[in-house]
Design a protein around this motif. Structure first.
Motif, PDB file in Angstrom:
ATOM      1  N   ASN A   1      87.932  63.444   9.779  1.00  0.00           N
ATOM      2  CA  ASN A   1      86.867  63.183   8.805  1.00  0.00           C
ATOM      3  C   ASN A   1      85.606  63.980   9.119  1.00  0.00           C
ATOM      4  O   ASN A   1      84.953  64.517   8.221  1.00  0.00           O
ATOM      5  CB  ASN A   1      86.540  61.691   8.774  1.00  0.00           C
ATOM      6  CG  ASN A   1      87.542  60.888   7.967  1.00  0.00           C
ATOM      7  OD1 ASN A   1      88.429  61.444   7.329  1.00  0.00           O
ATOM      8  ND2 ASN A   1      87.404  59.571   7.996  1.00  0.00           N
ATOM      9  N   ALA A   2      85.253  64.038  10.400  1.00  0.00           N
ATOM     10  CA  ALA A   2      84.027  64.744  10.793  1.00  0.00           C
ATOM     11  C   ALA A   2      84.110  66.219  10.430  1.00  0.00           C
ATOM     12  O   ALA A   2      83.126  66.816   9.973  1.00  0.00           O
ATOM     13  CB  ALA A   2      83.779  64.574  12.291  1.00  0.00           C
ATOM     14  N   GLU A   3      85.275  66.813  10.607  1.00  0.00           N
ATOM     15  CA  GLU A   3      85.434  68.231  10.265  1.00  0.00           C
ATOM     16  C   GLU A   3      85.219  68.451   8.766  1.00  0.00           C
ATOM     17  O   GLU A   3      84.557  69.410   8.355  1.00  0.00           O
ATOM     18  CB  GLU A   3      86.824  68.718  10.692  1.00  0.00           C
ATOM     19  CG  GLU A   3      86.983  68.831  12.209  1.00  0.00           C
ATOM     20  CD  GLU A   3      88.401  69.170  12.640  1.00  0.00           C
ATOM     21  OE1 GLU A   3      89.314  69.124  11.774  1.00  0.00           O
ATOM     22  OE2 GLU A   3      88.604  69.478  13.830  1.00  0.00           O
ATOM     23  N   LYS A   4      85.757  67.566   7.937  1.00  0.00           N
ATOM     24  CA  LYS A   4      85.606  67.698   6.481  1.00  0.00           C
ATOM     25  C   LYS A   4      84.158  67.471   6.055  1.00  0.00           C
ATOM     26  O   LYS A   4      83.602  68.237   5.254  1.00  0.00           O
ATOM     27  CB  LYS A   4      86.515  66.694   5.765  1.00  0.00           C
ATOM     28  CG  LYS A   4      87.997  66.965   5.917  1.00  0.00           C
ATOM     29  CD  LYS A   4      88.831  65.863   5.250  1.00  0.00           C
ATOM     30  CE  LYS A   4      90.318  66.097   5.431  1.00  0.00           C
ATOM     31  NZ  LYS A   4      91.123  64.988   4.850  1.00  0.00           N
ATOM     32  N   VAL A   5      83.550  66.414   6.589  1.00  0.00           N
ATOM     33  CA  VAL A   5      82.190  66.054   6.171  1.00  0.00           C
ATOM     34  C   VAL A   5      81.180  67.086   6.655  1.00  0.00           C
ATOM     35  O   VAL A   5      80.271  67.490   5.916  1.00  0.00           O
ATOM     36  CB  VAL A   5      81.821  64.643   6.686  1.00  0.00           C
ATOM     37  CG1 VAL A   5      80.370  64.311   6.360  1.00  0.00           C
ATOM     38  CG2 VAL A   5      82.752  63.596   6.085  1.00  0.00           C
ATOM     39  N   ALA A   6      81.324  67.541   7.900  1.00  0.00           N
ATOM     40  CA  ALA A   6      80.385  68.527   8.442  1.00  0.00           C
ATOM     41  C   ALA A   6      80.465  69.832   7.665  1.00  0.00           C
ATOM     42  O   ALA A   6      79.425  70.459   7.367  1.00  0.00           O
ATOM     43  CB  ALA A   6      80.682  68.774   9.924  1.00  0.00           C
ATOM     44  N   ALA A   7      81.670  70.259   7.297  1.00  0.00           N
ATOM     45  CA  ALA A   7      81.822  71.492   6.523  1.00  0.00           C
ATOM     46  C   ALA A   7      81.182  71.355   5.143  1.00  0.00           C
ATOM     47  O   ALA A   7      80.534  72.294   4.644  1.00  0.00           O
ATOM     48  CB  ALA A   7      83.307  71.833   6.399  1.00  0.00           C
ATOM     49  N   TRP A   8      81.345  70.185   4.524  1.00  0.00           N
ATOM     50  CA  TRP A   8      80.725  69.956   3.215  1.00  0.00           C
ATOM     51  C   TRP A   8      79.201  69.953   3.328  1.00  0.00           C
ATOM     52  O   TRP A   8      78.511  70.570   2.506  1.00  0.00           O
ATOM     53  CB  TRP A   8      81.220  68.625   2.639  1.00  0.00           C
ATOM     54  CG  TRP A   8      80.603  68.299   1.317  1.00  0.00           C
ATOM     55  CD1 TRP A   8      80.996  68.743   0.088  1.00  0.00           C
ATOM     56  CD2 TRP A   8      79.449  67.471   1.097  1.00  0.00           C
ATOM     57  NE1 TRP A   8      80.162  68.248  -0.888  1.00  0.00           N
ATOM     58  CE2 TRP A   8      79.209  67.469  -0.299  1.00  0.00           C
ATOM     59  CE3 TRP A   8      78.612  66.753   1.929  1.00  0.00           C
ATOM     60  CZ2 TRP A   8      78.150  66.756  -0.856  1.00  0.00           C
ATOM     61  CZ3 TRP A   8      77.551  66.039   1.381  1.00  0.00           C
ATOM     62  CH2 TRP A   8      77.327  66.043  -0.007  1.00  0.00           C
ATOM     63  N   LEU A   9      78.680  69.264   4.329  1.00  0.00           N
ATOM     64  CA  LEU A   9      77.229  69.200   4.512  1.00  0.00           C
ATOM     65  C   LEU A   9      76.629  70.577   4.785  1.00  0.00           C
ATOM     66  O   LEU A   9      75.530  70.893   4.315  1.00  0.00           O
ATOM     67  CB  LEU A   9      76.891  68.259   5.678  1.00  0.00           C
ATOM     68  CG  LEU A   9      76.963  66.762   5.392  1.00  0.00           C
ATOM     69  CD1 LEU A   9      76.954  65.963   6.693  1.00  0.00           C
ATOM     70  CD2 LEU A   9      75.805  66.325   4.490  1.00  0.00           C
TER      71      LEU A   9
END
Length: 426
Positions: free
Chosen positions: A298-306
Motif C-alpha cells: 500500500n505504501a508503495e502505491k500511495v507514495a507514488a500517487w502522492l
C-alpha cells in the motif's frame, strides 16, 4: 529443523500449556510463584537456576514473547518492558554511567530526541547527535567516554533507511555496541543483528502488536559482543556486589546482557510489561509478515500517487526511485521500505493542519504501525518540543505530515487523501 519466518512468528516461544493443554499462550495473571522448597528459592535468587520469582522480573506469558521476538530477530535473548522508551533506557542502563555519552543519529523519533537530549542528563549521561550518513562525523564524535552508538533502521518520521553495515563497522572499530531501534521495520523487513547490531530495541506498541491496543518495549541481545574485551562495561564484566561478586559476562556468556536486564534492570527500574499486554502482542506477531507485506504494498502505491500530486512538494518514502536512500532498500530492507513516510505540502503549516482535519478514513493519532492508516502533523505535536532546526533535521519540518499507511484497500486510502488535499490546497 530450521523454520521459516512465517512459521516462527506463530510458534516461537509457544508450547501447549503443560497443565491444561491450552494451545494459545495463557495470560499468567499472577504476581508471584511458589517455590518448591527453600533450596529452590535460594538457587533462583542466586541466579544459579532459571525460573519464576516475581512478575516484576519474569512471567511465563512475557517469557514466551521474549523468546518469540528474540527468535525473529536472530538474537540470543530478549527482555520485554513497559514501552519503547523504557526499552531504550533498559538498553543503555548497563552501559552508561555519570559522565559517559552515547553517539546517536539526528534522524530519530521526536520523543527519542527529547529523551536523549534532555532526560538522560538527569542520570549524568549525555548524547552527541550526528548525521549518520557522515561516517567520519560518527567516528569523530566517539571519544573515551562513549559507550554506545544508537540509530533507527527505518527512521521515524521520514522513512530514512540507515546504512547499518557502515555504521556497525564504525562502532566495531571503536569497540562499542551498536543499538538499533527496529520499530518501523520489524524483523520481517530488517534484521539489524545480521548487519552488525549488538542490541535491537522495539516499541512493540507499533507494528509488532499492530492493533493499537497496548504499549510495550523489548531489548534483543545479539549475544555477539565481548563485554570483557575492555574495562568500559563493568556492569557486565566486573564483579556484581548484589550477587556476591558474580560476573555476568563470565557466568552467562552470550546471555550476559539479557540476564543483567532482568536481574538488575527490571529488578531495580521496574519497567515491567504486564502479561495481558504480552498476550496481545503475541497475537499480533502471529500475522506480522502478512501485515507488513500489505503495509509495504500500500505504501508503495500511495507514495507514488502522492509524489505526482500538484499540492505535494516532496515525499520521503525510500521505496520511491527518486529517494536518495532507495539504493539501501534491497540491502538493508530487502522485503520493502516499510509503511511510514512523510509528505511535504506546498501550502506549508496551514495546509498540513487543514489536511489532517479533512481526512475521514485516516485517524489523527500520535501512533504508527496500526492496521489503520494514521496521520499526524509532527511539528505541532510529537516534535513540537524541538527547535525548528531540530524538527527539520529529524524530518519533521513545519510543512510536513507523517503518514503511517494501513492495510485497507489502497484505492480507498488514495481517495481519502485526494479529497482532503483538494480542501487543504483550496
Amino acid at each position: 529443523m530450521t523454520y521459516g519466518f512465517d512459521t516462527l512468528q506463530v510458534h516461537a516461544g509457544a508450547r501447549p500449556d503443560p497443565a491444561t493443554g491450552a494451545r494459545q499462550v495463557p495470560i499468567y495473571q499472577t504476581t508471584a510463584y511458589v517455590f518448591r522448597d527453600a533450596d529452590h528459592a535460594a538457587a533462583l535468587f542466586n541466579l544459579q537456576e532459571v525460573g519464576y520469582i516475581y512478575s516484576r522480573l519474569t512471567n511465563p506469558t512475557v517469557a514466551a514473547l521474549q523468546e518469540r521476538v528474540a527468535t525473529l530477530e536472530g538474537g540470543a535473548g530478549a527482555v520485554c518492558c513497559s514501552s519503547g522508551h523504557a526499552a531504550q533506557i533498559m538498553a543503555l542502563f548497563p552501559l552508561m554511567g555519570p559522565g559517559l555519552n552515547v553517539v546517536v543519529s539526528t534522524r530519530l523519533y521526536g520523543g527519542s530526541i527529547t529523551q536523549f537530549s534532555q532526560t538522560i542528563k538527569r542520570f549524568g549521561w549525555s548524547a552527541k547527535f550526528v548525521d549518520f550518513d557522515d561516517l567520519g562525523a560518527i567516528e569523530a564524535a566517539i571519544d573515551d567516554n562513549t559507550r554506545a552508538v544508537f540509530c533507527e533502521s527505518i527512521a521515524n518520521p521520514g522513512g530514512y533507511i540507515t546504512d547499518l553495515d557502515a555504521v556497525a563497522a564504525v562502532a566495531d572499530k571503536a569497540g562499542l555496541p551498536l543499538i538499533v531501534d527496529n520499530t518501523s521495520a520489524t524483523p520481517y523487513l530488517c534484521r539489524p543483528i545480521e548487519h552488525g547490531a549488538t542490541l535491537v530495541v522495539h516499541s512493540m506498541t507499533k507494528f509488532l502488536t499492530g492493533n493499537g491496543t497496548v504499549t510495550g518495549g523489548v531489548v534483543v541481545d545479539s549475544g555477539n559482543f565481548n563485554w570483557s574485551a575492555s574495562d568500559k562495561f563493568p556492569s557486565l564484566s566486573a564483579p556484581e556486589p548484589a550477587y556476591h561478586g558474580l560476573k555476568f559476562h563470565e557466568t552467562f556468556g552470550p546471555l550476559a546482557f539479557t540476564f543483567h536486564g532482568i536481574a538488575i534492570g527490571l529488578r531495580d527500574l521496574g519497567m515491567t510489561l504486564n502479561p495481558q499486554a504480552a498476550h496481545y502482542t503475541l497475537m499480533g506477531i502471529e500475522t506480522l509478515s502478512l501485515r507488513m507485506a500489505r503495509h509495504v504494498e500500500n505504501a508503495e502505491k500511495v507514495a507514488a500517487w502522492l509524489e505526482g500530486h500538484p499540492a505535494v512538494e516532496a515525499v520521503t518514502y525510500a521505496g520511491l526511485r527518486s529517494s536518495p536512500w532507495h539504493d539501501r532498500v534491497a540491502r538493508i530492507c530487502p522485503k520493502g521500505a516499510g509503511g511510514l513516510f512523510t509528505v511535504a505540502l506546498k501550502g506549508g503549516y496551514g495546509a498540513c493542519l487543514k489536511l489532517v482535519d479533512s481526512l475521514n478514513l485516516f485517524s489523527h493519532v500520535a501512533n504508527l504501525g496500526d492496521t489503520r492508516s494514521l496521520i499526524i502533523h509532527s511539528a505541532s505535536t510529537t516534535h513540537r518540543q524541538l527547535t525548528p532546526e531540530q524538527q527539520t533535521a529529524a524530518g519533521a519540518a513545519p510543512n510536513v505530515v507523517r503518514i503511517s499507511i494501513g492495510i485497507e484497500d489502497a484505492k480507498d486510502i488514495i481517495a481519502d487523501l485526494e479529497q482532503a488535499l483538494a480542501k487543504a490546497s483550496a
